[in-house]
Structures are given as C-alpha cells and as structure tokens.
Design an enzyme around this catalytic site. Structure first.
Site, PDB file in Angstrom:
ATOM      1  N   GLY A   8      -7.849   1.443   8.454  1.00 53.76           N
ATOM      2  CA  GLY A   8      -7.900   0.167   7.719  1.00 53.76           C
ATOM      3  C   GLY A   8      -7.457  -0.975   8.607  1.00 53.76           C
ATOM      4  O   GLY A   8      -6.824  -1.934   8.159  1.00 53.76           O
ATOM      5  N   GLY A  11      -8.098  -4.801   7.915  1.00 54.56           N
ATOM      6  CA  GLY A  11      -7.557  -5.402   6.698  1.00 54.56           C
ATOM      7  C   GLY A  11      -6.397  -6.357   6.967  1.00 54.56           C
ATOM      8  O   GLY A  11      -6.023  -6.607   8.118  1.00 54.56           O
ATOM      9  N   ARG A  36     -16.122  -0.929   6.839  1.00 53.53           N
ATOM     10  CA  ARG A  36     -17.206  -1.907   6.685  1.00 53.53           C
ATOM     11  C   ARG A  36     -16.942  -3.183   7.475  1.00 53.53           C
ATOM     12  O   ARG A  36     -17.801  -3.657   8.211  1.00 53.53           O
ATOM     13  CB  ARG A  36     -17.417  -2.236   5.214  1.00 53.53           C
ATOM     14  CG  ARG A  36     -18.167  -1.134   4.502  1.00 53.53           C
ATOM     15  CD  ARG A  36     -18.264  -1.315   3.009  1.00 53.53           C
ATOM     16  NE  ARG A  36     -18.383  -0.010   2.382  1.00 53.53           N
ATOM     17  CZ  ARG A  36     -17.363   0.690   1.917  1.00 53.53           C
ATOM     18  NH1 ARG A  36     -16.134   0.206   1.943  1.00 53.53           N
ATOM     19  NH2 ARG A  36     -17.558   1.881   1.392  1.00 53.53           N
ATOM     20  N   TYR A 142      -5.009   0.462 -10.072  1.00 58.38           N
ATOM     21  CA  TYR A 142      -4.334   0.326  -8.768  1.00 58.38           C
ATOM     22  C   TYR A 142      -2.930   0.916  -8.858  1.00 58.38           C
ATOM     23  O   TYR A 142      -2.516   1.717  -8.004  1.00 58.38           O
ATOM     24  CB  TYR A 142      -4.281  -1.161  -8.421  1.00 58.38           C
ATOM     25  CG  TYR A 142      -3.590  -1.515  -7.117  1.00 58.38           C
ATOM     26  CD1 TYR A 142      -4.125  -1.138  -5.891  1.00 58.38           C
ATOM     27  CD2 TYR A 142      -2.410  -2.267  -7.116  1.00 58.38           C
ATOM     28  CE1 TYR A 142      -3.504  -1.496  -4.698  1.00 58.38           C
ATOM     29  CE2 TYR A 142      -1.794  -2.631  -5.930  1.00 58.38           C
ATOM     30  CZ  TYR A 142      -2.343  -2.243  -4.732  1.00 58.38           C
ATOM     31  OH  TYR A 142      -1.727  -2.598  -3.552  1.00 58.38           O
ATOM     32  N   LYS A 146      -1.062   4.155  -7.095  1.00 60.14           N
ATOM     33  CA  LYS A 146       0.168   4.005  -6.305  1.00 60.14           C
ATOM     34  C   LYS A 146       1.246   4.980  -6.768  1.00 60.14           C
ATOM     35  O   LYS A 146       1.930   5.585  -5.953  1.00 60.14           O
ATOM     36  CB  LYS A 146       0.675   2.548  -6.360  1.00 60.14           C
ATOM     37  CG  LYS A 146      -0.221   1.551  -5.622  1.00 60.14           C
ATOM     38  CD  LYS A 146      -0.415   1.959  -4.170  1.00 60.14           C
ATOM     39  CE  LYS A 146      -1.257   0.989  -3.370  1.00 60.14           C
ATOM     40  NZ  LYS A 146      -1.677   1.534  -2.069  1.00 60.14           N
TER      41      LYS A 146
HETATM   42  P1  NAD Z   1      -7.114  -4.673   2.778  1.00 61.45           P
HETATM   43  O1  NAD Z   1      -7.993  -4.596   1.594  1.00 61.45           O
HETATM   44  O2  NAD Z   1      -6.983  -5.967   3.482  1.00 61.45           O
HETATM   45  O3  NAD Z   1      -7.529  -3.572   3.844  1.00 61.45           O
HETATM   46  C1  NAD Z   1      -7.835  -2.262   3.473  1.00 61.45           C
HETATM   47  C2  NAD Z   1      -8.843  -1.737   4.470  1.00 61.45           C
HETATM   48  O4  NAD Z   1      -9.186  -0.405   4.097  1.00 61.45           O
HETATM   49  C3  NAD Z   1     -10.133  -2.537   4.491  1.00 61.45           C
HETATM   50  O5  NAD Z   1     -10.333  -3.037   5.801  1.00 61.45           O
HETATM   51  C4  NAD Z   1     -11.206  -1.522   4.102  1.00 61.45           C
HETATM   52  O6  NAD Z   1     -12.408  -1.659   4.832  1.00 61.45           O
HETATM   53  C5  NAD Z   1     -10.534  -0.200   4.470  1.00 61.45           C
HETATM   54  N1  NAD Z   1     -11.117   0.921   3.735  1.00 61.45           N
HETATM   55  C6  NAD Z   1     -11.491   0.958   2.427  1.00 61.45           C
HETATM   56  N2  NAD Z   1     -12.027   2.162   2.156  1.00 61.45           N
HETATM   57  C7  NAD Z   1     -11.971   2.884   3.294  1.00 61.45           C
HETATM   58  C8  NAD Z   1     -12.388   4.204   3.652  1.00 61.45           C
HETATM   59  N3  NAD Z   1     -12.959   5.035   2.768  1.00 61.45           N
HETATM   60  N4  NAD Z   1     -12.207   4.599   4.928  1.00 61.45           N
HETATM   61  C9  NAD Z   1     -11.643   3.787   5.835  1.00 61.45           C
HETATM   62  N5  NAD Z   1     -11.225   2.537   5.561  1.00 61.45           N
HETATM   63  C10 NAD Z   1     -11.403   2.101   4.313  1.00 61.45           C
HETATM   64  O7  NAD Z   1      -5.679  -4.115   2.339  1.00 61.45           O
HETATM   65  P2  NAD Z   1      -4.242  -4.497   2.908  1.00 61.45           P
HETATM   66  O8  NAD Z   1      -3.794  -5.699   2.183  1.00 61.45           O
HETATM   67  O9  NAD Z   1      -4.241  -4.485   4.383  1.00 61.45           O
HETATM   68  O10 NAD Z   1      -3.412  -3.288   2.303  1.00 61.45           O
HETATM   69  C11 NAD Z   1      -3.160  -2.099   3.012  1.00 61.45           C
HETATM   70  C12 NAD Z   1      -2.319  -1.201   2.128  1.00 61.45           C
HETATM   71  O11 NAD Z   1      -1.126  -1.908   1.730  1.00 61.45           O
HETATM   72  C13 NAD Z   1      -2.991  -0.772   0.819  1.00 61.45           C
HETATM   73  O12 NAD Z   1      -2.556   0.516   0.477  1.00 61.45           O
HETATM   74  C14 NAD Z   1      -2.450  -1.767  -0.188  1.00 61.45           C
HETATM   75  O13 NAD Z   1      -2.461  -1.252  -1.491  1.00 61.45           O
HETATM   76  C15 NAD Z   1      -1.039  -1.932   0.320  1.00 61.45           C
HETATM   77  N6  NAD Z   1      -0.394  -3.170  -0.141  1.00 61.45           N
HETATM   78  C16 NAD Z   1      -0.867  -4.378   0.270  1.00 61.45           C
HETATM   79  C17 NAD Z   1      -0.260  -5.540  -0.182  1.00 61.45           C
HETATM   80  C18 NAD Z   1      -0.735  -6.903   0.235  1.00 61.45           C
HETATM   81  O14 NAD Z   1      -0.259  -7.911  -0.329  1.00 61.45           O
HETATM   82  N7  NAD Z   1      -1.636  -7.015   1.200  1.00 61.45           N
HETATM   83  C19 NAD Z   1       0.823  -5.450  -1.048  1.00 61.45           C
HETATM   84  C20 NAD Z   1       1.255  -4.203  -1.483  1.00 61.45           C
HETATM   85  C21 NAD Z   1       0.646  -3.059  -0.980  1.00 61.45           C
HETATM   86  C1  AKB Z   2      -2.215  -6.989  -4.949  1.00 57.80           C
HETATM   87  O1  AKB Z   2      -1.956  -8.086  -5.471  1.00 57.80           O
HETATM   88  O2  AKB Z   2      -3.014  -6.159  -5.403  1.00 57.80           O
HETATM   89  C2  AKB Z   2      -1.450  -6.622  -3.711  1.00 57.80           C
HETATM   90  C3  AKB Z   2      -0.207  -5.893  -4.080  1.00 57.80           C
HETATM   91  C4  AKB Z   2       1.008  -6.639  -4.431  1.00 57.80           C
HETATM   92  O3  AKB Z   2      -0.217  -4.685  -4.111  1.00 57.80           O
HETATM   93  N1  AKB Z   2      -1.193  -7.818  -2.954  1.00 57.80           N
END
Ligand code: NAD
Ligand code: AKB
Length: 316
Positions: A8, A11, A36, A142, A146
């Site tokens: 990922g 992301g 993607r 979601y 989790k």
């Molecule tokens: P994001 O959506 O920006 O990135 C996720 C990436 O996963 C994307 O680039 C997507 O292409 C890739 N992906 C999706 N399906 C896939 C697959 N089958 N194989 C390979 N790659 C795949 O998410 P993020 O914000 O970077 O979050 C990363 C993690 O942190 C997630 O578990 C998310 O739930 C968690 N998280 C994020 C936040 C936030 O605010 N960003 C907060 C809490 C938790």
């Molecule tokens: C979302 O809003 O889905 C994320 C998170 C807090 O897990 N940024």
C-alpha cells in the site's frame, strides 16, 4: 528490522513511510508495493518496488522470499466512508489482505504491523478519554474489519507466535498524498482550501470532536512500535495513540490565524456525520506511552504552521 516490505506504498501513509524507512535502513532494504495507484517517482527511483495484489497470498510470499523480508507493513484497506458505500469490498480487502499477510508472516517468520483505527470503536464506547481496553461494537463495516483484524492479529501472536503489533490511528493529516476516502479527510482538505484561497465546505457539523495526528508522528509510531523490545509489551493489537482532538471550529480558527479572510461553511454529509458521531471524541493513550514510549511532537499549532509551509511549496 533489516528488510522491510510496505504493502500500500502509494497510499496516504505508505507514500511517507517508505521514504522514512529507506532513510533509516537504506533504499535496497525497503520494498514498496502498490496496486492501482502508481508509486511516486521518489519511491519508484529510490529502491525496489512491485505491483502486487495483496488479496493473492502467493504474490506477497514471492516478494517476502526474494527479499528476505523480516517485517511487513500491511497498509492495504478501504477507508471508512468508501467502505460504507461498498461493504463487501471493505470486508474483502481489509480481512483478505490481513489474513494473507498473517499466513505469509507465519511461514517466513516475519513481524507484521497492520494499522487499526479510531473506527474500531462505536456508539457504546465511552467517548471521552476512551480507555485502551473497552467496549468495541462499531457500526461501520470499516470498524468491523478493524475489530476483527485486531482479534485475528492477537490470535496469530498467541497461537503461532507471529510478532503482530498495531496502533489505532486517529485521523491523519498530511501534505504529500491525499487521504483515501475516510471520515476524517476534512481535516486535510481544509488546509488545501485555505492555501488555494478557496472557501471550505465542511461535511461535519460544529462540535464534532475526533482524535487527530500529523503524519510525521504517525510514521514515528509505526517505526517505534516495531522496534521496541517485545518484553515491554503488555498489549499488541492495538494501541490507542493520539496527538490532539478538535472539532471543525477549532481547526478553522487556527487556520484563520494565518489566513484571516479564510471562509468556511457547513454542508453536513449525513453518512460521514453519523460515522464521526459514533467515534470517540478523545482517546486515552497512556498504555502506548508507558509500554513503548509514544510521545507525539506536533500539536494543532505546530501542525498548522508546517502544513501551510509545505502546501505553499506544493500548490503555489
Ligand atoms: P490509503 O487508502 O491511502 O492507502 C491504501 C492503499 O492500499 C492504496 O494505495 C490501495 O491501492 C492499496 N490497496 C488496496 N487494496 C489492495 C490490495 N488488494 N493489494 C494491495 N494494495 C491494495 O490508506 P492509508 O490512509 O494509507 O491507510 C493505511 C492503513 O492505515 C489502513 O489500514 C487504514 O485503515 C489505516 N488508517 C488510516 C488512517 C488515516 O487517517 N489515513 C487512520 C486510521 C487508520
Ligand atoms: C477514516 O476516516 O476512515 C480514517 C480513519 C480514522 O480510520 N481516516
């Protein structure tokens, strides 16, 4: 950690985590994968990378074997608002990729970090100073992934000895890669609007408090937790971590100190509002502080100054 895999990597978190890890360990020791969305040029040019679908365990296993990986960061997920529009996709990506990573980690004796979220809590959770160990009955798909992910990761640790660790991230604010369809995205978008000189339309109403964190602290959390000696850990999946809590009015007021003419109006998005209302106002992260030294550096003022400085360079 010697050789690390980040799944990922294009992301919001992965695009910054890969670069931080490569700075620390050297480019060739940090493998970046995406599906993607293409990787940034900086990542594509600074170390090994692959296009893999983490819902196929063999694709992960091939990279882990080839690069002798001892730590996997699994960042593949569908964020809260997007997953609510397509629950099957949210479940399949969240749980399918996690189970594959757990199995590969077990086979190749690798450690595994998979973020959880404030989304792992729900309407029955105490909303203020939310304890580390408390009621977790989320109302979103979601959140269901989790909570299930936390349980499954603890199961693999206890049953098979896989070194699984995790944090419950709050909303993450950053300036490199836009967030991927979550409920907390407004707290990033508001900065883009301010710097571009646009009016901001806020999808959440006044008084909606949630935990938040600036990306440099989130990256440190991911690295520090995986480096701490395992005998210090009482908890594993997952630790409450937070850096600040605010509502739309508070962040707007902070940004207005830099842009006195900045305008915000409210147009409530019912789905996002109902999700935000079910999440904590502020979490207690004492366990993370005690067990592995969690100590965020950025508060709202420092984050706002840095966000504006960086976005001016990027957008103007
Ligand atoms: P994001 O959506 O920006 O990135 C996720 C990436 O996963 C994307 O680039 C997507 O292409 C890739 N992906 C999706 N399906 C896939 C697959 N089958 N194989 C390979 N790659 C795949 O998410 P993020 O914000 O970077 O979050 C990363 C993690 O942190 C997630 O578990 C998310 O739930 C968690 N998280 C994020 C936040 C936030 O605010 N960003 C907060 C809490 C938790
Ligand atoms: C979302 O809003 O889905 C994320 C998170 C807090 O897990 N940024």
């Amino acid at each position: 950690m010697k050789n690390v895999l980040v799944i990922g990597a294009s992301g919001q978190i992965g695009s910054e985590l890969v670069l931080a890890l490569r700075n620390k360990l050297g480019g060739s020791h940090v493998v970046a994968t995406h599906l993607r969305t293409p990787l940034s040029a900086e990542i594509a040019e600074s170390g090994p990378s692959y296009k893999i679908d983490a819902s196929q365990a063999q694709e992960i296993a091939d990279v882990v074997k080839k690069h002798d990986i001892d730590l996997i960061y699994n960042l593949a997920a569908i964020l809260s608002a997007t997953a609510e529009a397509n629950p099957m996709l949210g479940w399949n990506v969240g749980m399918g990729t996690l189970l594959n990573c757990l199995e590969v980690a077990r086979e190749f004796n690798a450690a595994l970090f998979t973020p959880s979220s404030i989304g792992a809590f729900g309407p029955g959770t105490p909303p203020d100073n939310t304890p580390q160990d408390t009621i977790q009955r989320p109302k979103t798909i979601y959140g269901v992934t989790k909570v299930a992910g936390e349980l499954l990761s603890d199961y693999y640790f206890k049953r098979f000895g896989v070194d699984t660790r995790s944090v419950r991230y709050p909303g993450l604010i950053s300036n490199k890669t836009l967030p991927g369809g979550g409920t907390t995205d407004y707290a990033v978008e508001i900065y883009y609007a301010a710097v571009k000189g646009e009016k901001f339309v806020c999808p959440l109403k006044k008084g909606t408090f949630m935990d938040m964190m600036y990306m440099p602290d989130a990256i440190n959390a991911a690295i520090d937790l995986m480096e701490v000696s395992p005998d210090r850990l009482i908890h594993r999946n997952s630790f409450n971590v937070t850096a600040m809590s605010f509502d739309p009015e508070i962040i707007y007021t902070e940004i207005k100190k830099h842009y006195p003419n900045f305008m915000m109006e409210y147009e409530v998005h019912p789905l996002k509002q109902s999700i935000a209302d079910s999440w904590p106002n502020s979490m207690d992260d004492t366990c993370a502080r005690k067990e592995w030294g969690w100590n965020p550096k950025f508060d709202l003022k420092a984050m706002t100054e840095d966000m504006i400085k960086e976005l001016k360079k990027k957008l103007l």
